[in-house]
Scaffold this motif. Structure first.
Motif, PDB file in Angstrom:
ATOM      1  N   SER A 140      62.294  66.123 -13.073  1.00  0.00           N
ATOM      2  CA  SER A 140      63.020  65.512 -11.960  1.00  0.00           C
ATOM      3  C   SER A 140      64.134  64.660 -12.534  1.00  0.00           C
ATOM      4  N   VAL A 141      65.366  64.880 -12.075  1.00  0.00           N
ATOM      5  CA  VAL A 141      66.519  64.102 -12.519  1.00  0.00           C
ATOM      6  C   VAL A 141      66.681  62.951 -11.538  1.00  0.00           C
ATOM      7  N   LYS A 142      66.610  61.738 -12.044  1.00  0.00           N
ATOM      8  CA  LYS A 142      66.579  60.554 -11.195  1.00  0.00           C
ATOM      9  C   LYS A 142      67.892  59.773 -11.270  1.00  0.00           C
ATOM     10  N   GLU A 196      71.661  74.082  -5.883  1.00  0.00           N
ATOM     11  CA  GLU A 196      70.473  74.862  -6.213  1.00  0.00           C
ATOM     12  C   GLU A 196      70.869  76.264  -6.681  1.00  0.00           C
ATOM     13  N   GLY A 197      70.243  76.685  -7.776  1.00  0.00           N
ATOM     14  CA  GLY A 197      70.546  77.992  -8.347  1.00  0.00           C
ATOM     15  C   GLY A 197      71.589  77.953  -9.446  1.00  0.00           C
ATOM     16  N   ILE A 230      69.141  74.515 -11.720  1.00  0.00           N
ATOM     17  CA  ILE A 230      68.795  73.572 -10.652  1.00  0.00           C
ATOM     18  C   ILE A 230      67.890  74.309  -9.660  1.00  0.00           C
ATOM     19  N   VAL A 231      66.659  73.872  -9.539  1.00  0.00           N
ATOM     20  CA  VAL A 231      65.724  74.548  -8.630  1.00  0.00           C
ATOM     21  C   VAL A 231      65.599  73.824  -7.287  1.00  0.00           C
ATOM     22  N   ASP A 243      65.779  68.657  -9.139  1.00  0.00           N
ATOM     23  CA  ASP A 243      64.749  69.183 -10.027  1.00  0.00           C
ATOM     24  C   ASP A 243      65.419  70.264 -10.858  1.00  0.00           C
ATOM     25  N   ILE A 244      65.213  70.214 -12.166  1.00  0.00           N
ATOM     26  CA  ILE A 244      65.826  71.185 -13.073  1.00  0.00           C
ATOM     27  C   ILE A 244      64.729  71.819 -13.914  1.00  0.00           C
TER      28      ILE A 244
END
Length: 201
Positions: free
Chosen positions: A2-4, A18-19, A105-106, A124-125
């Protein structure tokens, strides 16, 4: 991962979706940073002033015209200004949210204009090379397995069959289930997605 967000603020711009495949340290989003820019510029001005004062004092000190105490004071003020400027630059740099590693990037959690606090998840990556599958195998079957052994994975959703390799076998048995975690690695491009259900043989 998780990127915060660090620190908190308002999301001004999203630079990934995303994607998207991203590289390590690539900017993913920008926070509003007017206050941090002003603080960093102020710290730079103070640093230049302290550096000039120290250089002037150092010249006078070498000529015996300034006491050791005043020389030490100016040196200490310069060091404090350097630390303050570094801190403000760090705070400014953190208003750009970056990818911790290369991957895809999901999930994107927030939109432009969202107010985030320190520690809020923004993306989220996932690094999908290799893609991993964790399989809980009954203890009695684990004795027939070893690292490097190949296995077949069949995806329930698509029917795709891929070959994976046992990367590692956990050294302990889960006492609640009587199983051992076996980690499989799938190399190369597949249509499998993280979180997909697969059958392993």
């Amino acid at each position: 991962a998780s990127v915060k967000a660090r620190p908190g603020g308002v999301i001004r711009e999203l630079l990934a979706e995303e994607g998207d495949r991203v590289a390590a340290a690539q900017p993913l989003a920008r926070l509003e940073n007017d206050e941090q820019q002003i603080a960093a510029e102020r710290a730079r001005v103070v640093l230049e002033t302290r550096r000039s004062e120290f250089e002037r004092t150092a010249r006078l000190h070498s000529q015996g015209m300034v006491s050791e105490e005043e020389f030490d004071t100016r040196r200490r003020e310069l060091e404090e200004a350097e630390q303050e400027a570094a801190l403000r630059e760090l705070e400014l740099s953190r208003t750009i949210i970056r990818a911790p590693f290369g991957g895809i990037i999901v999930r994107r959690h927030l939109d432009v204009g969202a107010n985030v606090s320190d520690g809020t998840d923004v993306f989220d990556i996932a690094d999908l090379q290799p893609l991993y599958a964790d399989v809980n195998v009954p203890e009695r079957h684990v004795i027939r397995l070893q690292a490097g052994q190949t296995v077949r994975l069949a995806a329930d959703a698509t029917g795709e069959v891929v070959i994976a390799e046992i990367e590692r076998i956990a050294p302990a048995v889960d006492p609640a289930t009587g199983t051992v975690k076996v980690t499989l690695a799938i190399q190369g491009e597949t249509s499998l997605r993280p979180g997909a259900f697969v059958r392993v043989s």
